[in-house]
Design an enzyme around this catalytic site. Structure first.
Site, PDB file in Angstrom:
ATOM      1  N   LYS A  59      -2.586 -17.484  21.203  1.00  0.00           N
ATOM      2  CA  LYS A  59      -2.989 -16.221  20.577  1.00  0.00           C
ATOM      3  C   LYS A  59      -4.362 -16.353  19.926  1.00  0.00           C
ATOM      4  CE  LYS A  59       1.808 -15.050  19.492  1.00  0.00           C
ATOM      5  NZ  LYS A  59       2.770 -14.892  18.382  1.00  0.00           N
ATOM      6  N   CYS A  75      -0.539 -17.274  14.867  1.00  0.00           N
ATOM      7  CA  CYS A  75       0.748 -17.632  14.267  1.00  0.00           C
ATOM      8  C   CYS A  75       1.875 -17.375  15.253  1.00  0.00           C
ATOM      9  CB  CYS A  75       1.019 -16.789  13.017  1.00  0.00           C
ATOM     10  SG  CYS A  75      -0.257 -16.854  11.772  1.00  0.00           S
ATOM     11  N   ASP A  76       2.930 -18.150  15.118  1.00  0.00           N
ATOM     12  CA  ASP A  76       4.138 -17.881  15.874  1.00  0.00           C
ATOM     13  C   ASP A  76       5.305 -18.525  15.144  1.00  0.00           C
ATOM     14  OD1 ASP A  76       5.015 -16.632  18.532  1.00  0.00           O
ATOM     15  OD2 ASP A  76       6.140 -18.510  18.461  1.00  0.00           O
ATOM     16  N   GLN A  77       6.475 -17.976  15.351  1.00  0.00           N
ATOM     17  CA  GLN A  77       7.684 -18.544  14.765  1.00  0.00           C
ATOM     18  C   GLN A  77       8.766 -18.598  15.826  1.00  0.00           C
ATOM     19  OE1 GLN A  77      10.214 -16.320  11.878  1.00  0.00           O
ATOM     20  NE2 GLN A  77       9.764 -18.027  10.499  1.00  0.00           N
ATOM     21  N   ALA A 112       4.440 -21.750  13.018  1.00  0.00           N
ATOM     22  CA  ALA A 112       3.195 -22.417  13.381  1.00  0.00           C
ATOM     23  C   ALA A 112       1.994 -21.566  13.007  1.00  0.00           C
ATOM     24  CB  ALA A 112       3.167 -22.692  14.887  1.00  0.00           C
TER      25      ALA A 112
END
EC number: 3.6.1.-
Length: 199
Positions: A59, A75-77, A112
């Site tokens: 991203k 960001c990612d989860q 993250a």
């Protein structure tokens, strides 16, 4: 002095967290097919933590290509229960299945964050939180979902601990900001190190 941070996301919640922390933030949603990137990673046994890092980096890198010179945050989860990775439920039946599967068990939230400038990764971090749900009666799950409505579809676990979702839990281990999707304290420390914010 605060450098503008480009958030490679359309998440109003992450943007609000950053603004509330005093950052100058502009949201530019990334054009990334997350499921297409994720599938081969999971098939090859990449950990849920690393999946979150890869997606966050993808991203940030995609938006960085469109915003030369800018400091971009991706960001990612991911939510993992053993080897199973969960995604945001598509509908209320999916939310019900999520909560039934998580009931009485401990799952992991992997949040993250990756900073990129001009396509170069400057920093990457994943925060991990352990979330133990209490045993949930199916009738209670139905009543809970009726109460929270579509909010259950906005998160990977079908709950928001900052609201009624806190009642689902027996024990939580980890940083609040990591749980809600952004390892904010390590991010702020790195932004200070980079000179992007005062400190």
């Amino acid at each position: 002095m605060t450098e503008k941070i480009i958030l490679a996301s359309g998440s109003p919640f992450r943007k609000a967290m950053l603004i509330n922390a005093g950052l100058d933030v502009e949201a530019v949603p990334a054009d990334v097919d997350e499921r297409a990137l994720e599938a081969p990673l999971q098939d090859s046994g990449v950990s849920p933590e690393d999946v979150a890092l890869v997606l966050a980096e993808a991203k940030a890198t995609e938006v960085s290509e469109r915003r030369p010179g800018a400091l971009v945050l991706g960001c990612d989860q991911t939510l993992s229960l053993g080897d199973e990775v969960f995604h945001k439920p598509a509908d209320m039946e999916g939310a019900r299945r999520h909560l039934l599967a998580l009931s009485g068990r401990t799952h992991q939230l992997n949040s993250a964050a990756v900073l990129v400038r001009d396509g170069k990764v400057l920093w990457r971090h994943v925060g991990i939180a352990g979330m133990t749900m209490r045993m949930l009666d199916p009738g209670f799950i139905g009543r809970h979902l009726a109460l929270v409505g579509a909010k259950a579809l906005a998160s990977v676990g079908a709950y928001q601990i900052e609201g009624e979702g806190i009642q689902l839990f027996e024990k939580i281990e980890g940083d609040y900001f990591t749980i809600v999707g952004l390892p904010l304290l390590p991010l702020l420390a790195e932004l200070r190190t980079l000179g992007a914010i005062d400190g």
